[in-house]
Design an enzyme around this catalytic site. Sequence first.
Site, PDB file in Angstrom:
ATOM      1  N   LYS A  26      -7.051  29.963   2.533  1.00  0.00           N
ATOM      2  CA  LYS A  26      -6.296  28.959   1.782  1.00  0.00           C
ATOM      3  C   LYS A  26      -7.228  27.801   1.493  1.00  0.00           C
ATOM      4  O   LYS A  26      -8.058  27.426   2.330  1.00  0.00           O
ATOM      5  CB  LYS A  26      -5.051  28.491   2.541  1.00  0.00           C
ATOM      6  CG  LYS A  26      -5.293  27.539   3.707  1.00  0.00           C
ATOM      7  CD  LYS A  26      -3.991  26.965   4.239  1.00  0.00           C
ATOM      8  CE  LYS A  26      -4.221  25.823   5.226  1.00  0.00           C
ATOM      9  NZ  LYS A  26      -4.890  26.227   6.450  1.00  0.00           N
TER      10      LYS A  26
ATOM     11  N   GLU B 277      -1.339  18.572   7.598  1.00  0.00           N
ATOM     12  CA  GLU B 277      -1.040  19.518   6.529  1.00  0.00           C
ATOM     13  C   GLU B 277      -0.877  20.930   7.083  1.00  0.00           C
ATOM     14  O   GLU B 277       0.064  21.662   6.728  1.00  0.00           O
ATOM     15  CB  GLU B 277      -2.168  19.503   5.482  1.00  0.00           C
ATOM     16  CG  GLU B 277      -2.263  18.200   4.709  1.00  0.00           C
ATOM     17  CD  GLU B 277      -3.194  17.199   5.384  1.00  0.00           C
ATOM     18  OE1 GLU B 277      -3.474  17.370   6.591  1.00  0.00           O
ATOM     19  OE2 GLU B 277      -3.613  16.241   4.715  1.00  0.00           O
TER      20      GLU B 277
ATOM     21  N   ASP C 236       0.842  -1.186   0.000  1.00  0.00           N
ATOM     22  CA  ASP C 236       0.000   0.000   0.000  1.00  0.00           C
ATOM     23  C   ASP C 236       0.881   1.240   0.000  1.00  0.00           C
ATOM     24  O   ASP C 236       1.938   1.273   0.636  1.00  0.00           O
ATOM     25  CB  ASP C 236      -0.904   0.024   1.239  1.00  0.00           C
ATOM     26  CG  ASP C 236      -2.157  -0.808   1.025  1.00  0.00           C
ATOM     27  OD1 ASP C 236      -2.604  -0.894  -0.131  1.00  0.00           O
ATOM     28  OD2 ASP C 236      -2.673  -1.364   1.998  1.00  0.00           O
TER      29      ASP C 236
END
Length: 692
Positions: free
Chosen positions: A403, A351, A310
């Site tokens: 953003k 992130e 994976d």
Amino acid sequence: MSTKQNTNLFNKKLILQATKDSFIKLNPGSLVKNPVIFIVAIGSLLTSIVVFASLFNGNFSSFNLQIAIWLWFTVLFANFSEAIAEGRGKAQAESLRKNRTQTQARKLTGQKEELVSAPELKKGDVVVCEAGDVIPSDGEVIEGIASVDESAITGESAPVIRESGGDRSAVTGGTKVISDRILIRITSEPGDTFIDRMIALVEGAKRKKTPNEIALSILLSGLSIIFLLAVVTLPAFFAYSLSASGLPASQNLTIPVLIALLVCLIPTTIGGLLSAIGISGMDRLLQRNVIATSGRAIEAAGDVDVLLLDKTGTITLGNRMATDFIPADGVTVEELASAAQLSSLSDETPEGRSIVILAKEKFNIRGREVQQLNALFIPFTAQSRMSGVDIKTKDGQTRQIRKGSAEAIRSFVQNNNSFYPQNIQDVVSELARQGATPLVVAQDNKVLGVIHLKDIVKGGIKQRFAELRKMGIKTVMITGDNALTAAAIAAEAGVDDFMAEATPEDKLRRIREEQANGHLVGMIGDGTNDAPALAQADIGIAMNSGTQAAREAGNMVDLDSNPTKLIEVVEVGKQLLMTRGALTTFSIANDVAKYFAIIPAIAISLYSGKNGIGPLSALNVMNLGSPQSAILSAVIFNAIIIILLIPLALKGVPYRPVSANTALIKNLFIYGLGGLIAPFIGIKLIDLLINL
């Protein structure tokens, strides 16, 4: 406590127990499982009978006694090699037993709780576990979410999350709930829990001979029968030769000498070490916190030539990380980085955290205190597809920083009566082609630039794949990403092939196709949807953190739930096969040297002259002192070499990621040539000591 225990070969307790077990294994029922050593044991018994018979007849021979002693030592040393390998496994099992806690379970019947003993729980029962409770047996979380301490199994102190309805629902008996409340459905019958099976496998109680071991045992038995037939014919040959030459009967061809010859010629070295090699293979896997359900699985790992991996968590870190700031025309990169960091201060996703860290690392923009900004943070939603912050300035104005996806930011600036720059759209399109994720940043009605997010390939993974390629193993990356993104990551990681937008059915189909083409396939997975593929693969490694269905489908379980462990499993499997092959080569090769020690010793009187020296004396290339010392030296070496090779059998031969042909040539040189030379040196040294 981890399964990684101090099972050093020179552990005093381990050696004492193995010594005791060596004598217990003299039981014929145990010896008959190893045909080669069983023949040695029969020879030892016959020699002992001859010694005692001669003692009662007044013809006692110390030479025959010494042969008998060293033949028994050969059997005991072979038993010792197996016993010490099993002892290491039993030490691992003992640590698991200590971690298994007999506890009271809160069984749920209807809406009522009932306290019962953990061993009374049956498959299908539902129990309640809250913070501080020990999970009484294996099961699956059917309601709730909790942090679980699995250090008793994995050795890792960090808690893990277990929740219902996902791929992280399986829990193991003996682990401890440290927060919240969960309902668990028991999935194992008493005595058949995961830890029970681990203990049985580790102890070797359920270890069966693998097909390769059976095939090798048949080969060794066949060689032993051939040598037995050859030895049986020697008395007739000697009788004829002596009669024809008119010489007196030879004293060098007694029953003990014939038995010594047979034992030295048959492959006793590998016969004595074969079982230890197999057991130690499972032990080396356990040291890596991987449980194999059979020795066959480890051997298959050594022959695997296609690996399905994976992408997420195996090849990549699993989270997209910010790697670059690309400013729009007329905007400095520092201005873009500052705005991106402000918009991410309250973003707790990986992130968002990576954007804050990148701005600090590249431009030394320090994280600002949220309270001091007088800011209103705008959370991300699926509808808006963007997040950001509204900051009130000293003059009463509000800075709107956003953003998000390119389309969301386009709508945002256009709604503020501005335009979306074409060069930003070009950057976004280029990053998408590269397989990256672009986030666009805007302030008020102005686009500031693009944040480059990418799925980070793990450090060193490309080198690992290069090593696998050297070993002749093809790597295939499996991902649900689109083909463009998958191709970019596959190129960066260095895999040989990839499957994009893969479904469980696609995985199963690919495994069957590879197997139909004659390949052995390895795969790793943790979810219920991985179970069919894990069951179909030749090596299926299930994550301990995964579902019960996955753990039952695979033939190995990784207690650490580390997807990259598949590469280590392949290396252990190859090392096991190499060790067995190397020691088999050594064993057969050193029989040649023992032939040159014993045959000249027993045949020296044939066709001899008055001085007792005949033409067959030329075969005594080692210049051994006497027929008796030559025979005894060979028998002693034959016994000692087993004990000297036990550490190598347990540890395995040094492994390097090279092609099969290169490994074969190297091992033939080291263990084939070494097997020829070592006995010449060893037997000569023992002969010198005896004659001193």
